[in-house]
Structures are given as C-alpha cells and as structure tokens.
Write a protein that holds these residues in place. Structure first.
Motif, PDB file in Angstrom:
ATOM      1  N   VAL A  59       0.841  -1.205   0.000  1.00 41.14           N
ATOM      2  CA  VAL A  59       0.000   0.000   0.000  1.00 41.14           C
ATOM      3  C   VAL A  59       0.873   1.249   0.000  1.00 41.14           C
ATOM      4  O   VAL A  59       0.648   2.186  -0.773  1.00 41.14           O
ATOM      5  CB  VAL A  59      -0.962   0.010   1.210  1.00 41.14           C
ATOM      6  CG1 VAL A  59      -1.642   1.363   1.359  1.00 41.14           C
ATOM      7  CG2 VAL A  59      -1.990  -1.088   1.077  1.00 41.14           C
ATOM      8  N   ALA A  60       1.892   1.260   0.843  1.00 38.28           N
ATOM      9  CA  ALA A  60       2.792   2.415   0.911  1.00 38.28           C
ATOM     10  C   ALA A  60       3.506   2.624  -0.426  1.00 38.28           C
ATOM     11  O   ALA A  60       3.648   3.756  -0.883  1.00 38.28           O
ATOM     12  CB  ALA A  60       3.803   2.232   2.031  1.00 38.28           C
ATOM     13  N   GLN A  61       3.926   1.540  -1.062  1.00 43.34           N
ATOM     14  CA  GLN A  61       4.594   1.668  -2.362  1.00 43.34           C
ATOM     15  C   GLN A  61       3.632   2.178  -3.423  1.00 43.34           C
ATOM     16  O   GLN A  61       4.003   3.002  -4.264  1.00 43.34           O
ATOM     17  CB  GLN A  61       5.198   0.326  -2.785  1.00 43.34           C
ATOM     18  CG  GLN A  61       6.046   0.429  -4.034  1.00 43.34           C
ATOM     19  CD  GLN A  61       7.204   1.390  -3.862  1.00 43.34           C
ATOM     20  OE1 GLN A  61       7.945   1.299  -2.899  1.00 43.34           O
ATOM     21  NE2 GLN A  61       7.356   2.332  -4.770  1.00 43.34           N
ATOM     22  N   MET A  62       2.381   1.726  -3.378  1.00 46.66           N
ATOM     23  CA  MET A  62       1.384   2.204  -4.335  1.00 46.66           C
ATOM     24  C   MET A  62       1.143   3.700  -4.138  1.00 46.66           C
ATOM     25  O   MET A  62       1.038   4.453  -5.107  1.00 46.66           O
ATOM     26  CB  MET A  62       0.074   1.432  -4.169  1.00 46.66           C
ATOM     27  CG  MET A  62      -0.998   1.854  -5.167  1.00 46.66           C
ATOM     28  SD  MET A  62      -2.529   0.912  -5.005  1.00 46.66           S
ATOM     29  CE  MET A  62      -3.028   1.350  -3.352  1.00 46.66           C
ATOM     30  N   ILE A  63       1.073   4.132  -2.879  1.00 51.20           N
ATOM     31  CA  ILE A  63       0.902   5.564  -2.601  1.00 51.20           C
ATOM     32  C   ILE A  63       2.094   6.347  -3.139  1.00 51.20           C
ATOM     33  O   ILE A  63       1.924   7.388  -3.770  1.00 51.20           O
ATOM     34  CB  ILE A  63       0.709   5.806  -1.091  1.00 51.20           C
ATOM     35  CG1 ILE A  63      -0.655   5.280  -0.651  1.00 51.20           C
ATOM     36  CG2 ILE A  63       0.851   7.295  -0.748  1.00 51.20           C
ATOM     37  CD1 ILE A  63      -0.872   5.277   0.842  1.00 51.20           C
ATOM     38  N   ARG A  64       3.287   5.828  -2.924  1.00 54.81           N
ATOM     39  CA  ARG A  64       4.483   6.509  -3.447  1.00 54.81           C
ATOM     40  C   ARG A  64       4.457   6.579  -4.976  1.00 54.81           C
ATOM     41  O   ARG A  64       4.828   7.599  -5.556  1.00 54.81           O
ATOM     42  CB  ARG A  64       5.743   5.787  -2.993  1.00 54.81           C
ATOM     43  CG  ARG A  64       6.096   6.047  -1.565  1.00 54.81           C
ATOM     44  CD  ARG A  64       7.361   5.328  -1.201  1.00 54.81           C
ATOM     45  NE  ARG A  64       7.865   5.780   0.087  1.00 54.81           N
ATOM     46  CZ  ARG A  64       8.939   5.297   0.653  1.00 54.81           C
ATOM     47  NH1 ARG A  64       9.649   4.360   0.062  1.00 54.81           N
ATOM     48  NH2 ARG A  64       9.327   5.757   1.825  1.00 54.81           N
ATOM     49  N   ASP A  65       4.035   5.493  -5.606  1.00 57.12           N
ATOM     50  CA  ASP A  65       3.994   5.462  -7.073  1.00 57.12           C
ATOM     51  C   ASP A  65       3.003   6.468  -7.650  1.00 57.12           C
ATOM     52  O   ASP A  65       3.208   6.990  -8.740  1.00 57.12           O
ATOM     53  CB  ASP A  65       3.643   4.063  -7.563  1.00 57.12           C
ATOM     54  CG  ASP A  65       4.745   3.045  -7.291  1.00 57.12           C
ATOM     55  OD1 ASP A  65       5.880   3.465  -6.991  1.00 57.12           O
ATOM     56  OD2 ASP A  65       4.455   1.832  -7.367  1.00 57.12           O
ATOM     57  N   HIS A  66       1.926   6.727  -6.934  1.00 58.37           N
ATOM     58  CA  HIS A  66       0.852   7.607  -7.411  1.00 58.37           C
ATOM     59  C   HIS A  66       0.739   8.886  -6.592  1.00 58.37           C
ATOM     60  O   HIS A  66      -0.319   9.516  -6.571  1.00 58.37           O
ATOM     61  CB  HIS A  66      -0.479   6.848  -7.395  1.00 58.37           C
ATOM     62  CG  HIS A  66      -0.468   5.614  -8.229  1.00 58.37           C
ATOM     63  ND1 HIS A  66      -0.569   5.641  -9.593  1.00 58.37           N
ATOM     64  CD2 HIS A  66      -0.336   4.303  -7.888  1.00 58.37           C
ATOM     65  CE1 HIS A  66      -0.510   4.408 -10.062  1.00 58.37           C
ATOM     66  NE2 HIS A  66      -0.366   3.584  -9.038  1.00 58.37           N
ATOM     67  N   PHE A  67       1.793   9.256  -5.911  1.00 58.48           N
ATOM     68  CA  PHE A  67       1.765  10.342  -4.941  1.00 58.48           C
ATOM     69  C   PHE A  67       1.248  11.655  -5.544  1.00 58.48           C
ATOM     70  O   PHE A  67       0.413  12.322  -4.947  1.00 58.48           O
ATOM     71  CB  PHE A  67       3.156  10.557  -4.327  1.00 58.48           C
ATOM     72  CG  PHE A  67       3.127  11.408  -3.106  1.00 58.48           C
ATOM     73  CD1 PHE A  67       2.778  10.870  -1.891  1.00 58.48           C
ATOM     74  CD2 PHE A  67       3.433  12.750  -3.174  1.00 58.48           C
ATOM     75  CE1 PHE A  67       2.739  11.639  -0.755  1.00 58.48           C
ATOM     76  CE2 PHE A  67       3.397  13.552  -2.036  1.00 58.48           C
ATOM     77  CZ  PHE A  67       3.048  12.987  -0.827  1.00 58.48           C
ATOM     78  N   GLU A  68       1.728  12.011  -6.703  1.00 61.51           N
ATOM     79  CA  GLU A  68       1.327  13.296  -7.298  1.00 61.51           C
ATOM     80  C   GLU A  68      -0.169  13.345  -7.587  1.00 61.51           C
ATOM     81  O   GLU A  68      -0.806  14.383  -7.422  1.00 61.51           O
ATOM     82  CB  GLU A  68       2.121  13.551  -8.583  1.00 61.51           C
ATOM     83  CG  GLU A  68       3.621  13.754  -8.319  1.00 61.51           C
ATOM     84  CD  GLU A  68       3.904  14.843  -7.320  1.00 61.51           C
ATOM     85  OE1 GLU A  68       3.260  15.907  -7.371  1.00 61.51           O
ATOM     86  OE2 GLU A  68       4.787  14.633  -6.469  1.00 61.51           O
ATOM     87  N   GLY A  69      -0.752  12.233  -7.989  1.00 62.95           N
ATOM     88  CA  GLY A  69      -2.183  12.191  -8.243  1.00 62.95           C
ATOM     89  C   GLY A  69      -3.026  12.194  -6.976  1.00 62.95           C
ATOM     90  O   GLY A  69      -4.155  12.668  -6.951  1.00 62.95           O
ATOM     91  N   ILE A  70      -2.469  11.695  -5.894  1.00 68.43           N
ATOM     92  CA  ILE A  70      -3.195  11.613  -4.627  1.00 68.43           C
ATOM     93  C   ILE A  70      -3.285  12.982  -3.965  1.00 68.43           C
ATOM     94  O   ILE A  70      -4.346  13.377  -3.489  1.00 68.43           O
ATOM     95  CB  ILE A  70      -2.518  10.609  -3.672  1.00 68.43           C
ATOM     96  CG1 ILE A  70      -2.672   9.197  -4.233  1.00 68.43           C
ATOM     97  CG2 ILE A  70      -3.105  10.700  -2.272  1.00 68.43           C
ATOM     98  CD1 ILE A  70      -1.875   8.149  -3.495  1.00 68.43           C
ATOM     99  N   VAL A  71      -2.209  13.728  -3.942  1.00 70.37           N
ATOM    100  CA  VAL A  71      -2.195  14.998  -3.226  1.00 70.37           C
ATOM    101  C   VAL A  71      -2.602  16.183  -4.107  1.00 70.37           C
ATOM    102  O   VAL A  71      -2.710  17.296  -3.618  1.00 70.37           O
ATOM    103  CB  VAL A  71      -0.821  15.296  -2.585  1.00 70.37           C
ATOM    104  CG1 VAL A  71      -0.513  14.263  -1.528  1.00 70.37           C
ATOM    105  CG2 VAL A  71       0.275  15.371  -3.622  1.00 70.37           C
ATOM    106  N   ALA A  72      -2.848  15.930  -5.369  1.00 71.60           N
ATOM    107  CA  ALA A  72      -3.224  17.033  -6.279  1.00 71.60           C
ATOM    108  C   ALA A  72      -4.609  17.549  -5.984  1.00 71.60           C
ATOM    109  O   ALA A  72      -5.445  16.934  -5.446  1.00 71.60           O
ATOM    110  CB  ALA A  72      -3.140  16.563  -7.724  1.00 71.60           C
TER     111      ALA A  72
END
Length: 80
Positions: free
Chosen positions: A67-80
């Motif tokens: 889960v943490a790696q998935m968040i890191r991979d998609h970080f820009e889309g999550i916090v945008a």
C-alpha cells in the motif's frame, strides 16, 4: 519461523470482513482525532503522508508495504 510472524499470519487468516472494516473505521477516527484529515495546507498533508509511507516501508507486514509503495507510485495524483 519467527513467533510474531505466525501470530500475524493467524490473525490475517482468522480476520473477518467486519474486523477489517472496524479497523479501517478506527484508523479514520484516529486520523480525525489527530486533525490530519482537516488540514488544508498541501505541504503539511504531503509531509505527513510521505512520513507515513516511510514508516510503513520499515514494517514487516508485506500488504502494508505494498500500500505504501502504491501511494508513493501515485503520490502526485493523490495529493493534487
């Protein structure tokens, strides 16, 4: 085999969907109590999420690490 690993494995096998939902609700309640979900400043929320990912990547629980790696991979889309 480490004793802690066996306990975690039994817990994962024995947990029900209700227990998962209960745990998820308690995590959200803890985040609300800490004021994390109310923050409006993107840099503060980004920092908290990055720190969470860093802490989880040190964990031995492989599903949480994924889960943490998935968040890191998609970080820009999550916090945008």
């Amino acid at each position: 085999m480490n004793g802690d690993f066996r306990v975690a494995r039994v817990y994962l096998c024995a947990s029900t969907e209700e227990q998962y939902l209960s745990r998820q609700a308690s995590i959200i309640d803890e985040a609300n109590a800490a004021g994390i979900l109310d923050r409006k400043q993107l840099n503060v929320v980004s920092g908290l999420l990055r720190q969470w990912c860093t802490n989880v990547m040190r964990s031995k629980v492989e599903p949480m690490r994924k889960v943490a790696q998935m968040i890191r991979d998609h970080f820009e889309g999550i916090v945008a």
